[in-house]
Design an enzyme around this catalytic site. Sequence first.
Site, mmCIF file in Angstrom:
data_model
loop_
_atom_site.group_PDB
_atom_site.id
_atom_site.type_symbol
_atom_site.label_atom_id
_atom_site.label_comp_id
_atom_site.label_asym_id
_atom_site.label_seq_id
_atom_site.Cartn_x
_atom_site.Cartn_y
_atom_site.Cartn_z
ATOM 1 N N HIS A 72 0.863 -1.194 0.000
ATOM 2 C CA HIS A 72 0.000 0.000 0.000
ATOM 3 C C HIS A 72 0.890 1.231 0.000
ATOM 4 O O HIS A 72 1.757 1.366 0.858
ATOM 5 C CB HIS A 72 -0.911 0.010 1.237
ATOM 6 N N TYR A 200 -9.343 6.140 7.181
ATOM 7 C CA TYR A 200 -9.483 6.581 8.575
ATOM 8 C C TYR A 200 -10.460 7.757 8.562
ATOM 9 O O TYR A 200 -10.194 8.773 7.929
ATOM 10 C CB TYR A 200 -8.147 7.057 9.132
ATOM 11 N N PRO A 292 -4.479 1.300 18.740
ATOM 12 C CA PRO A 292 -4.249 0.711 17.414
ATOM 13 C C PRO A 292 -4.356 1.705 16.257
ATOM 14 O O PRO A 292 -4.067 1.369 15.122
ATOM 15 C CB PRO A 292 -5.338 -0.356 17.318
ATOM 16 N N LYS A 296 0.765 0.456 15.272
ATOM 17 C CA LYS A 296 2.168 0.385 15.697
ATOM 18 C C LYS A 296 2.491 -0.817 16.583
ATOM 19 O O LYS A 296 3.656 -1.050 16.881
ATOM 20 C CB LYS A 296 2.539 1.675 16.452
ATOM 21 N N TYR A 383 3.817 7.005 9.854
ATOM 22 C CA TYR A 383 2.929 5.866 9.592
ATOM 23 C C TYR A 383 3.721 4.687 8.986
ATOM 24 O O TYR A 383 3.569 3.545 9.416
ATOM 25 C CB TYR A 383 1.807 6.269 8.631
HETATM 26 C C1 PHB Z 1 -6.323 -3.706 10.949
HETATM 27 O O1 PHB Z 1 -6.277 -4.035 9.748
HETATM 28 O O2 PHB Z 1 -6.756 -4.468 11.854
HETATM 29 C C2 PHB Z 1 -5.839 -2.328 11.344
HETATM 30 C C3 PHB Z 1 -5.305 -1.510 10.359
HETATM 31 C C4 PHB Z 1 -4.854 -0.238 10.707
HETATM 32 C C5 PHB Z 1 -4.955 0.190 12.018
HETATM 33 C C6 PHB Z 1 -5.494 -0.647 13.011
HETATM 34 C C7 PHB Z 1 -5.948 -1.912 12.671
HETATM 35 O O3 PHB Z 1 -4.530 1.440 12.342
#
Ligand code: PHB
Length: 388
Positions: A72, A200, A292, A296, A383
């Site tokens: 990605h 997000y 989450p 990280k 990130y």
């Molecule tokens: C996930 O795919 O579970 C996931 C992805 C990004 C995040 C948190 C969880 O920031």
Amino acid sequence: MRTQVCIIGGGPSGLLLSQLLHLAGIDSVVLERHTRDHVLSRIRAGVLEWGTVRMMERAEAAERMHKEGFLHEGIQLAAANRGFRVDFKSLIDSKVMIYGQTEVTADLYEAREKLDGVIVHEAQGAALHDLDSDAPYVTYVTDNAEQRIDCDFVVGCDGYHGVSRASIPAAKLKTFEKVYPFGWLGVLAETPPVSDELIYANHRRGFALCSMRNDALSRYYIQTPTDDPMEKWTDAAFWDELQRRLPNEAADALVKGPSVEKNIVPLRSFVAEPMRYGRLFLVGDAAHIVPPTGAKGLNLAVSDVHYLHKALTQHYQGERLALDHYSPNALARVWKAIRFSWWMTTTMHRFPDQGEFDQRIQESELAYLESSAAAQTQLAENYVGLPY
Ligand code: PHB
Ligand code: APR
């Protein structure tokens, strides 16, 4: 039994450390309290920093990841029904790998087996002894018989609730904690992801995240009160709420389906300092927890493994002070990830006591991000993962 390094915990950090030490000619034993199937039954995030990919390559455990993982080169952010993309490739020529954490752990198990790594499963009641001496040892029970491992060093890769951090005298540890006033309701569904990149979303009703495991398995989260009763969140209620929080284009593209996994997790930031006590070193969740939001958790555990395997290798090559550098080096990067995860969380979530002013501040922060390459670059480099 005797070994150079006794590792408590057979999760990703314990297995990765054991593999890298083996390749450096240092022997170790991993004590895992559960069965291998139990360890591999955990569904967890799947965003890997490129540094984590490189560490898996050094561990000779990255072949399947490169075949089955997804590259990605950006993520999407959304607020007030507007979305924009943060392009890692054009901003910092970088990317992340989308590959389930369970797969990372499975690949590490396979790599350890290939090299006859010693992993003791169902090792119950592990206890750490004489950590402040030069002859520490670990006792545990298997098949109702007490066992003992004498070693040079003990490494706690046993997560937040493990025995390792608890074995350090409270007076020797300083802990830092921030508990967020909300949780994440996560759903795994056998549906195609709503987008080919992560979304997000900041919304007045609360945060939402669209992720994936592969092109037929979607992972979604919505911010909820930590104590929300699960019975409130039928699949229909979840899909409706997720759809309300996404920008129109994503909401219209959302494919709903039965959840195969659904749970609520709390969010906290936590750090224990130092990440060492005598002959014991702490790694990963045993030493720190991140919300989450910045993906990280695993990546920070791998970062610790990078610093510790390097220090242990240098130690056994005769650099007697190498191990003194582990905790300060690891913590320097830990706190940068703690900061970034806190920033992403406070920017993207709606706090219970948040007024209209606070909402406008969040929306203006996201508008600034949308308009500024400098702002997007700071997000991108954190990130994808800061350098080790
Ligand atoms: C996930 O795919 O579970 C996931 C992805 C990004 C995040 C948190 C969880 O920031
Ligand atoms: N004795 C032996 N094993 C233990 C003990 C104990 N007393 N306590 C915990 N364990 C084992 C757990 O069963 C688990 O398999 O330690 C392992 C810890 O693994 P994780 O919790 O995954 O922690 P870590 O390896 O640091 O991974 C860090 O990756 O697992 C994800 O999201 C998670 O952020 C976390 C990250």
